[in-house]
Design a protein around this motif. Structure first.
Motif, short mmCIF file in Angstrom:
data_model
loop_
_atom_site.label_atom_id
_atom_site.label_comp_id
_atom_site.label_asym_id
_atom_site.label_seq_id
_atom_site.Cartn_x
_atom_site.Cartn_y
_atom_site.Cartn_z
N SER A 180 2.95 -39.77 -5.77
CA SER A 180 2.04 -38.67 -5.29
C SER A 180 0.96 -39.29 -5.26
CB SER A 180 2.62 -37.51 -6.90
OG SER A 180 4.02 -37.57 -6.31
N ASN B 155 13.66 -37.97 -11.60
CA ASN B 155 12.48 -38.08 -12.16
C ASN B 155 11.66 -36.78 -11.26
OD1 ASN B 155 9.86 -36.78 -13.70
ND2 ASN B 155 9.14 -38.31 -13.28
N PRO B 156 11.85 -35.65 -10.95
CA PRO B 156 12.97 -35.40 -11.76
C PRO B 156 13.86 -34.55 -10.67
CG PRO B 156 11.00 -33.90 -10.42
CD PRO B 156 11.26 -35.27 -9.86
N THR C 132 14.47 -25.93 -12.76
CA THR C 132 13.59 -26.36 -14.26
C THR C 132 14.34 -27.63 -14.44
OG1 THR C 132 14.62 -24.50 -15.36
CG2 THR C 132 13.72 -26.68 -16.91
N GLU C 133 12.80 -28.66 -13.81
CA GLU C 133 12.57 -30.22 -13.94
C GLU C 133 12.70 -30.98 -15.19
OE1 GLU C 133 9.37 -31.72 -12.25
OE2 GLU C 133 9.20 -29.92 -10.24
N GLU D 85 5.51 -36.34 -20.83
CA GLU D 85 4.59 -37.44 -21.10
C GLU D 85 3.82 -36.86 -22.33
OE1 GLU D 85 2.69 -36.20 -17.24
OE2 GLU D 85 5.18 -36.68 -16.31
N GLY E 102 10.83 -31.94 -17.82
CA GLY E 102 9.84 -33.34 -17.44
C GLY E 102 8.27 -32.31 -17.61
N GLY E 103 7.36 -33.15 -16.73
CA GLY E 103 6.37 -32.75 -16.98
C GLY E 103 5.44 -32.97 -18.88
N VAL E 104 4.83 -32.04 -18.99
CA VAL E 104 4.38 -32.06 -20.18
C VAL E 104 5.24 -32.39 -21.26
CG1 VAL E 104 2.04 -31.14 -19.97
CG2 VAL E 104 3.76 -29.98 -20.70
#
Ligand code: ADP
Ligand code: MG
Length: 240
Positions: free
Chosen positions: A68, A209-210, A116-117, A142, A137-139
């Motif tokens: 990405s 991921n994901p 749902t990731e 991270e 996943g995501g926040v």
């Protein structure tokens, strides 16, 4: 299996492409959105017709780990014309963002329904060897670092505990009227990845991921396998 790893080795690569990674994982019985390599626009359209619309298109390069970031992922392509246009635009964007990357083509895959990731991964710890990781996943991963780790090989109990010890567990169990996710499918996927990593010591790193977690089942929509740097086998020289 051996072929994919051997040909990457022969080319002096450690990063397997998504196409290669998913092929290995699918062979190991791990649910993935299969990615079909297309080396030109016609092949991309043919692959999309075969897979069925909508499709997702991604750049395939042994030099690009995060697709990405270079404009190398497009989702929701609805027909052949959209695939053809996206192909030209993607190659132009990537050529601009990563001019020295070797491009094998694009990967065409079915667009998976939103889930749902979550992230399932493996890394190699210098002391403990391969270690599995699980998180939302995501926040959650991270920013909040809400992840669980276990040393490979995992037992069923380890997978059960991993999924349940993250703080985000209520999101998988169903919040605000959302249906619960298939936690057993996640446990099974984690165990299969653990077995896969245990069986292949040449894998240094693995990232799904994901993974989309559904009410029924789970599916990895991205996959990245990194091989260890080649160590000279003791007493056996590689080549001349
Ligand atoms: P990157 O290399 O940037 O991590 P990904 O393959 O993870 O690229 O794609 C980026 C995002 O696009 C994913 O996080 C996911 O939300 C979405 N995506 C990727 N593949 C699919 C797919 N097959 N179906 C639906 N969504 C997808
Ligand atoms: Mg990804």
């Amino acid at each position: 299996m051996a072929d994919i790893i051997a040909s990457a080795r022969a080319e002096g690569r450690t990063l397997l492409t998504e196409v290669e990674s998913k092929q290995l994982l699918a062979d190991a019985g791990i649910p993935v959105a299969m990615a079909h390599l297309a080396t030109d626009a016609d092949a991309a359209v043919a692959a999309a017709n075969e897979v069925g619309y909508p499709v997702v298109m991604k750049i395939v390069s042994p030099d690009i780990a995060h697709k990405s970031d270079v404009g190398g992922v497009v989702v929701g392509l609805e027909d052949g014309d959209a695939v053809r246009a996206a192909h030209a635009e993607m190659l132009a964007r990537v050529a601009e963002a990563a001019p020295s990357a070797r491009i094998q083509g694009v990967a065409v895959q079915g667009m998976a329904p939103a889930g749902t990731e979550v992230i399932v991964g493996a890394t190699t710890d210098p002391q403990f060897g391969p270690v599995m990781m699980f998180g939302l996943g995501g926040v959650f991963v991270e920013v909040l670092k809400d992840v669980a780790f276990r040393i490979v090989p995992l037992e069923a109990r380890d997978a059960r505990q991993m999924v349940r010890e993250i703080k985000g567990l209520p999101i998988l169990q169903g919040v605000r009227g959302q249906a619960p996710r298939d936690i057993e499918a996640l446990e099974s996927l984690i165990l299969k990845v653990s077995e896969f990593v245990a069986a292949h010591p040449e894998i240094a790193e693995l990232d799904l991921n994901p993974v989309f977690a559904y009410e029924d089942g789970a599916l990895a929509v991205d996959a990245r396998v990194v091989l260890s740097e080649v160590a000279e086998p003791a007493g056996a020289g590689v080549g001349a």
